[in-house]
Enzyme design. Structure first.
Site, PDB file in Angstrom:
ATOM      1  N   ASP A 137       0.805  -1.264  -0.014  1.00  0.00           N
ATOM      2  CA  ASP A 137       0.046   0.011   0.046  1.00  0.00           C
ATOM      3  C   ASP A 137       0.908   1.428  -0.009  1.00  0.00           C
ATOM      4  OD1 ASP A 137      -2.193  -1.778   0.060  1.00  0.00           O
ATOM      5  OD2 ASP A 137      -2.235  -1.561   2.339  1.00  0.00           O
ATOM      6  N   LYS A 138       0.320   2.328  -0.427  1.00  0.00           N
ATOM      7  CA  LYS A 138       1.159   3.598  -0.526  1.00  0.00           C
ATOM      8  C   LYS A 138       1.860   3.930   0.987  1.00  0.00           C
ATOM      9  CE  LYS A 138       0.216   8.517  -1.031  1.00  0.00           C
ATOM     10  NZ  LYS A 138      -0.865   9.701  -1.342  1.00  0.00           N
TER      11      LYS A 138
END
Length: 424
Positions: A137-138
């Site tokens: 995920d970011k």
């Protein structure tokens, strides 16, 4: 194009078979062809779950055209942990998107890889995901492995599928899990109320997360987790599902709402933790894999990022705790789908004054030891058994009287009276 099924591919799903024999296609590409009716076996359109057998001829009417790449190389610094001719292991920083999508086109890890390695990246996942085998995920930092050629990519993808590539994460979660170690086995799919989020749903994809509690604090626990499957937001969704969201997670209720479950004395410390945490305190700290060419097992590990380490130091100083011991008599409350994080407080009767002096305070009730509770439960069970036997005896005596048997002649079932020797 015609593809004959060899004996080594017998029993494989048709999409997996085609990925292995076709060039420069991903399983997603093949699944799209099957859904469009472009794949046939024996002149019949193949279903997606069809399994091929030796000697079959699989016909693909249309070869998928790769989309033109709009990915431009960007000079993004990379923290490379290891590199050779086949793979790159890197430590992805927080706040970096892995590949374009969801409105993000620039400033991605994929663009940085394209800048640093140019054409020396696998093309299995298409031009927008050069070398990308798996993603983070970011706002989740940590280790990732990148493939520099198609053969290495397929080998690593097979390891992911057969669970010989292990990814280990550290996560700080709110509260204390019921078990010190265990497995969360719950299917994950799109949240029906919010398509931007994932959730545990009955028709989701099978998802399993293994966890072990490593350190305890007054209102949080440091977990070590391993993924058996790789679903979007899997650890964050599973943590929230078991009632312990990842600390700082803005999407899955891991921020200010969880302050309600912290005691007043610790609330300031918990608020300080959220100030330090930029987002979810989750990091991929270790990765173990088999090298695609040499076949050797390789292990890589990185230290926790600074905000994560800073939070742990604060908690260790201000509110350390031992492993919790739960009361077996009281059991545990199951969390409902809405994930309530605190119980309703009892209302105080205004007509009854609160204690003001130590002598007015109710005496402290000493907690019983485990051995005492066990002895009490055994005594209660024996008492219940004796009462049940007495009720059964009375009932049998009544039934005997109705049949005309005198009380003195009644013999309780299971009891053998002493026999007079003179009768022998």
């Amino acid at each position: 194009m015609n593809y004959i099924v060899e004996e080594k591919h017998s029993g494989e799903r048709i999409d997996k078979f085609l990925v292995g024999v076709m060039e420069n296609v991903s399983r997603t590409d093949v699944q799209k062809l099957i859904a469009a009716g472009e794949v046939k076996v024996g002149g019949v359109v193949s279903p997606k779950n069809f399994r091929v057998e030796t000697g079959m001829v699989v016909v693909v009417d249309k070869i998928p055209e790769k989309e033109a790449s709009t990915l431009e190389p960007e000079n993004i610094p990379l923290d490379i942990v290891y590199e050779d001719d086949d793979i790159v292991v890197l430590n992805k920083p927080r706040n970096l998107v892995v590949h374009p999508g969801n409105g993000v086109q620039n400033g991605t890890l994929a663009a940085g890889l394209l800048y640093h390695f140019k054409e020396n990246l696998s093309a299995v996942n298409g031009p927008l995901r050069p070398g990308i085998v798996h993603r983070l995920d970011k706002d989740t930092p940590g280790l990732m492995v990148v493939a520099k050629n198609d053969a290495a990519h397929r080998h690593l993808a097979h390891q992911l599928e057969t669970r010989t590539l292990h990814r280990t994460y550290n996560a700080l979660v709110w509260g204390h899990p019921r078990d010190l170690e265990g497995t969360i086995d719950a299917p994950i799919g799109r949240n029906p109320k919010n398509r931007l989020k994932m959730a545990v749903v009955s028709d989701g994809k099978p998802s399993r997360t293994h966890f072990v509690a490593k350190k305890f604090f007054a209102f949080a626990t440091l977990l070590e987790l391993q993924l058996e499957s790789g679903r979007t937001h899997q650890i964050r969704v599973h943590s929230r599902y078991m009632g312990h969201p990842v600390v700082g997670d803005p999407l899955y209720d891991g921020r200010d709402g969880c302050l309600n479950r912290v005691t007043p004395l610790m609330k300031d410390i918990a608020a300080k933790v959220l100030e330090i945490a930029p987002a979810q305190l989750l990091q991929a700290v270790k990765i173990e894999l088999i090298h695609p060419t040499t076949g050797k097992k390789m292990k890589f590990k990185v230290p926790l990022e600074k905000p994560f380490e800073q939070v742990l130091k604060l908690l260790k100083k201000e509110c350390p705790a031992d492993a919790p011991v739960f009361d077996e008599d009281e059991g545990f409350r199951d969390f409902d789908p809405e994930m309530r994080y605190f119980e309703e407080e009892e209302e105080i009767d205004d007509g009854e004054p609160l204690a003001l002096f130590p002598e007015e305070v109710a005496p402290y009730k000493e907690r019983k030891t485990r051995a005492q509770r066990f002895a009490e439960r055994a005594a209660n069970a024996a008492n219940r058994k004796a009462k049940a036997a007495e009720r059964k005896r009375i009932k049998q005596e009544k039934a005997a009287r109705k049949r005309g048997i005198a009380p003195e002649d009644f013999v309780q079932p299971g009891y053998e009276p002493t026999i007079d020797p003179d009768l022998l």
